[in-house]
Design a protein around this motif. Structure first.
Motif, PDB file in Angstrom:
ATOM      1  N   ALA A  48      -6.620   0.110  -6.412  1.00  0.00           N
ATOM      2  CA  ALA A  48      -7.510  -0.082  -5.266  1.00  0.00           C
ATOM      3  C   ALA A  48      -6.709  -0.515  -4.033  1.00  0.00           C
ATOM      4  O   ALA A  48      -7.105  -0.220  -2.895  1.00  0.00           O
ATOM      5  CB  ALA A  48      -8.573  -1.127  -5.598  1.00  0.00           C
ATOM      6  N   ALA A  49      -5.582  -1.200  -4.258  1.00  0.00           N
ATOM      7  CA  ALA A  49      -4.720  -1.622  -3.158  1.00  0.00           C
ATOM      8  C   ALA A  49      -3.793  -0.504  -2.682  1.00  0.00           C
ATOM      9  O   ALA A  49      -2.960  -0.722  -1.797  1.00  0.00           O
ATOM     10  CB  ALA A  49      -3.893  -2.834  -3.583  1.00  0.00           C
ATOM     11  N   GLY A  50      -3.941   0.686  -3.277  1.00  0.00           N
ATOM     12  CA  GLY A  50      -3.162   1.832  -2.838  1.00  0.00           C
ATOM     13  C   GLY A  50      -1.845   2.021  -3.550  1.00  0.00           C
ATOM     14  O   GLY A  50      -1.009   2.819  -3.115  1.00  0.00           O
ATOM     15  N   CYS A  51      -1.641   1.308  -4.666  1.00  0.00           N
ATOM     16  CA  CYS A  51      -0.375   1.415  -5.400  1.00  0.00           C
ATOM     17  C   CYS A  51      -0.385   2.632  -6.321  1.00  0.00           C
ATOM     18  O   CYS A  51      -1.432   3.042  -6.825  1.00  0.00           O
ATOM     19  CB  CYS A  51      -0.143   0.160  -6.236  1.00  0.00           C
ATOM     20  N   ARG A  52       0.798   3.188  -6.547  1.00  0.00           N
ATOM     21  CA  ARG A  52       0.990   4.274  -7.505  1.00  0.00           C
ATOM     22  C   ARG A  52       1.621   3.670  -8.756  1.00  0.00           C
ATOM     23  O   ARG A  52       2.695   3.086  -8.681  1.00  0.00           O
ATOM     24  CB  ARG A  52       1.892   5.360  -6.913  1.00  0.00           C
ATOM     25  N   ILE A  53       0.961   3.802  -9.882  1.00  0.00           N
ATOM     26  CA  ILE A  53       1.362   3.104 -11.100  1.00  0.00           C
ATOM     27  C   ILE A  53       2.253   3.980 -11.972  1.00  0.00           C
ATOM     28  O   ILE A  53       1.959   5.151 -12.208  1.00  0.00           O
ATOM     29  CB  ILE A  53       0.129   2.666 -11.912  1.00  0.00           C
ATOM     30  N   SER A  54       3.349   3.404 -12.455  1.00  0.00           N
ATOM     31  CA  SER A  54       4.194   4.032 -13.470  1.00  0.00           C
ATOM     32  C   SER A  54       4.356   3.060 -14.623  1.00  0.00           C
ATOM     33  O   SER A  54       4.458   1.842 -14.407  1.00  0.00           O
ATOM     34  CB  SER A  54       5.575   4.380 -12.902  1.00  0.00           C
ATOM     35  N   LEU A  55       4.348   3.573 -15.850  1.00  0.00           N
ATOM     36  CA  LEU A  55       4.560   2.753 -17.035  1.00  0.00           C
ATOM     37  C   LEU A  55       5.965   2.980 -17.572  1.00  0.00           C
ATOM     38  O   LEU A  55       6.452   4.119 -17.604  1.00  0.00           O
ATOM     39  CB  LEU A  55       3.532   3.089 -18.115  1.00  0.00           C
ATOM     40  N   MET A  56       6.619   1.917 -17.992  1.00  0.00           N
ATOM     41  CA  MET A  56       7.999   2.010 -18.446  1.00  0.00           C
ATOM     42  C   MET A  56       8.287   0.833 -19.363  1.00  0.00           C
ATOM     43  O   MET A  56       7.749  -0.252 -19.138  1.00  0.00           O
ATOM     44  CB  MET A  56       8.913   1.961 -17.212  1.00  0.00           C
ATOM     45  N   ASP A  57       9.101   1.035 -20.397  1.00  0.00           N
ATOM     46  CA  ASP A  57       9.468  -0.137 -21.185  1.00  0.00           C
ATOM     47  C   ASP A  57      10.528  -0.937 -20.427  1.00  0.00           C
ATOM     48  O   ASP A  57      11.201  -0.417 -19.530  1.00  0.00           O
ATOM     49  CB  ASP A  57       9.914   0.223 -22.603  1.00  0.00           C
ATOM     50  N   ASN A 107       7.873  10.550  -2.084  1.00  0.00           N
ATOM     51  CA  ASN A 107       7.377   9.376  -1.390  1.00  0.00           C
ATOM     52  C   ASN A 107       6.171   9.688  -0.519  1.00  0.00           C
ATOM     53  O   ASN A 107       5.522   8.766  -0.023  1.00  0.00           O
ATOM     54  CB  ASN A 107       8.489   8.747  -0.546  1.00  0.00           C
ATOM     55  N   ARG A 108       5.874  10.967  -0.349  1.00  0.00           N
ATOM     56  CA  ARG A 108       4.671  11.341   0.387  1.00  0.00           C
ATOM     57  C   ARG A 108       3.454  11.448  -0.524  1.00  0.00           C
ATOM     58  O   ARG A 108       2.325  11.497  -0.059  1.00  0.00           O
ATOM     59  CB  ARG A 108       4.872  12.698   1.111  1.00  0.00           C
ATOM     60  N   LYS A 109       3.687  11.535  -1.827  1.00  0.00           N
ATOM     61  CA  LYS A 109       2.590  11.701  -2.784  1.00  0.00           C
ATOM     62  C   LYS A 109       1.801  10.409  -2.959  1.00  0.00           C
ATOM     63  O   LYS A 109       2.339   9.344  -2.840  1.00  0.00           O
ATOM     64  CB  LYS A 109       3.134  12.185  -4.143  1.00  0.00           C
ATOM     65  N   ARG A 155       0.838  -1.200   0.000  1.00  0.00           N
ATOM     66  CA  ARG A 155       0.000   0.000   0.000  1.00  0.00           C
ATOM     67  C   ARG A 155       0.874   1.252   0.000  1.00  0.00           C
ATOM     68  O   ARG A 155       1.738   1.428   0.858  1.00  0.00           O
ATOM     69  CB  ARG A 155      -0.930   0.006   1.210  1.00  0.00           C
ATOM     70  N   GLY A 156       0.653   2.121  -0.964  1.00  0.00           N
ATOM     71  CA  GLY A 156       1.427   3.351  -1.083  1.00  0.00           C
ATOM     72  C   GLY A 156       2.696   3.210  -1.893  1.00  0.00           C
ATOM     73  O   GLY A 156       3.361   4.206  -2.188  1.00  0.00           O
ATOM     74  N   SER A 157       3.052   1.986  -2.262  1.00  0.00           N
ATOM     75  CA  SER A 157       4.291   1.790  -3.022  1.00  0.00           C
ATOM     76  C   SER A 157       4.080   2.096  -4.496  1.00  0.00           C
ATOM     77  O   SER A 157       2.964   2.049  -5.012  1.00  0.00           O
ATOM     78  CB  SER A 157       4.792   0.352  -2.865  1.00  0.00           C
ATOM     79  N   ARG A 158       5.163   2.421  -5.181  1.00  0.00           N
ATOM     80  CA  ARG A 158       5.117   2.591  -6.627  1.00  0.00           C
ATOM     81  C   ARG A 158       5.252   1.220  -7.280  1.00  0.00           C
ATOM     82  O   ARG A 158       6.109   0.412  -6.882  1.00  0.00           O
ATOM     83  CB  ARG A 158       6.240   3.504  -7.104  1.00  0.00           C
ATOM     84  N   VAL A 159       4.403   0.949  -8.247  1.00  0.00           N
ATOM     85  CA  VAL A 159       4.491  -0.295  -9.013  1.00  0.00           C
ATOM     86  C   VAL A 159       4.739   0.066 -10.467  1.00  0.00           C
ATOM     87  O   VAL A 159       3.942   0.767 -11.088  1.00  0.00           O
ATOM     88  CB  VAL A 159       3.210  -1.140  -8.889  1.00  0.00           C
ATOM     89  N   ILE A 160       5.863  -0.376 -10.989  1.00  0.00           N
ATOM     90  CA  ILE A 160       6.204  -0.126 -12.389  1.00  0.00           C
ATOM     91  C   ILE A 160       5.634  -1.253 -13.230  1.00  0.00           C
ATOM     92  O   ILE A 160       5.818  -2.438 -12.917  1.00  0.00           O
ATOM     93  CB  ILE A 160       7.730  -0.035 -12.578  1.00  0.00           C
ATOM     94  N   LEU A 161       4.918  -0.898 -14.290  1.00  0.00           N
ATOM     95  CA  LEU A 161       4.358  -1.869 -15.216  1.00  0.00           C
ATOM     96  C   LEU A 161       5.085  -1.788 -16.552  1.00  0.00           C
ATOM     97  O   LEU A 161       5.291  -0.701 -17.088  1.00  0.00           O
ATOM     98  CB  LEU A 161       2.862  -1.614 -15.435  1.00  0.00           C
ATOM     99  N   CYS A 162       5.471  -2.947 -17.067  1.00  0.00           N
ATOM    100  CA  CYS A 162       6.147  -3.039 -18.362  1.00  0.00           C
ATOM    101  C   CYS A 162       5.396  -4.050 -19.225  1.00  0.00           C
ATOM    102  O   CYS A 162       5.021  -5.119 -18.736  1.00  0.00           O
ATOM    103  CB  CYS A 162       7.592  -3.526 -18.193  1.00  0.00           C
ATOM    104  N   GLY A 163       5.200  -3.718 -20.462  1.00  0.00           N
ATOM    105  CA  GLY A 163       4.533  -4.673 -21.336  1.00  0.00           C
ATOM    106  C   GLY A 163       4.198  -4.062 -22.674  1.00  0.00           C
ATOM    107  O   GLY A 163       4.388  -2.867 -22.911  1.00  0.00           O
TER     108      GLY A 163
END
Length: 289
Positions: A172-181, A287-289, A145-153
């Protein structure tokens, strides 16, 4: 057959720190009154008591039946990355074409490339979370919860119906999503994740003879040195070029710093401290955002 089906079943292959933390976070994020996806899982290292323990932590079913595990709507590979890559061949044979596969490995180029070669619907996930202690006993939804999750695909997978649902579940689980190759991911994590680990490891071995005189500051710097080789073996193996590049750049930075210290160049040293203070403030704000 239409692939626009909800995610009703999720399988986790590997039930360690990150796998179980993610499972618990997804489970805890389901609103009251709504059905949670059925969570199945398997870990080859588990004893009978381990199996009973994870069932108390949110896993609905522990099974070693590959057909059952790979027929889920979403399969999350949470083993070491080289094991995850090898599992893709089994998934190609056993999983329905509609199954979305994801992983939580710390490197992405090799596994994303292999999934593309096999034409498997695949999204690489990297929760930027963890700690030096490992295993499901250390797991917690708060780690995710609150962590950044990087998605690649591939765009088709990221924007597919189930890809969109996965992103919604993470949010919904509180993750912050970033997209990256995948290639960019491995270059970035070599700098902000893999380099700090190896610097901490080297710091501990360099200072081993003076530990009895150390204080809490040294302990903070050396925290990552407690991370086990069993976790980092595959990470280094699958991102060795980027990690080596970062180590070489950092060694040049250290050489410049050593020269400034030897000359007692206070102006340059003060500039370094001020810039580091500024970057640390920015890091805390991000990290507070």
């Amino acid at each position: 057959m239409s692939t626009r089906q909800p995610i009703r079943t999720v399988s986790f292959i590997g039930l360690g720190l990150i796998g179980m933390s993610l499972l618990r976070a997804l489970k805890a994020s389901v609103p009251a009154g709504k059905n949670s996806p059925v969570m199945s899982g398997y870990d080859p290292s588990f004893s009978e008591s381990d199996r009973e323990a994870v069932l108390c932590l949110g896993l609905d079913r522990f099974t070693d039946n590959r057909n059952e595990l790979f027929s889920a709507d979403l399969v999350v590979l949470a083993a070491p990355v080289e094991t995850n890559i090898a599992l893709l061949d089994e998934l190609k044979e056993l999983a329905p074409k509609s199954t979305l596969v994801a992983d939580v490995s710390s490197t992405k180029t090799m596994i994303c490339r292999r999934a593309k070669e096999l034409s498997i619907p695949f999204i690489g996930m990297h929760p930027m979370a963890g700690k030096e202690q490992q295993g499901y006993r250390e797991s917690s939804e708060e780690l995710i919860r609150g962590s950044r999750v990087i998605l690649c695909g591939e765009p088709d997978d990221l924007n597919s119906f189930r890809g969109t649902l996965l992103r919604e579940m993470l949010e919904a689980a509180g993750c912050r999503i970033s997209l990256m190759d995948a290639e960019e991911h491995d270059r970035v994590t070599a700098c902000i994740s893999h380099l700090p680990q190896l610097v901490s490891t080297a710091l501990m071995t360099r200072c081993a003879g003076a530990l009895e005189s150390s204080g809490p500051g040294f302990l903070s710097m050396a925290r990552l040195a407690a991370s086990p080789w069993s976790i980092w073996r595959d990470i280094i193996s699958t991102n060795s070029g980027n990690i080596a590049d970062e180590l070489e750049r950092f060694s040049l930075e250290l050489k410049e710093l050593a020269d400034e210290v030897r000359r007692n160049d206070r102006k340059k040293l003060e500039g370094r401290f001020n810039e580091a203070n500024r970057q640390h403030t920015l890091l805390k704000e991000m990290n507070r955002k």
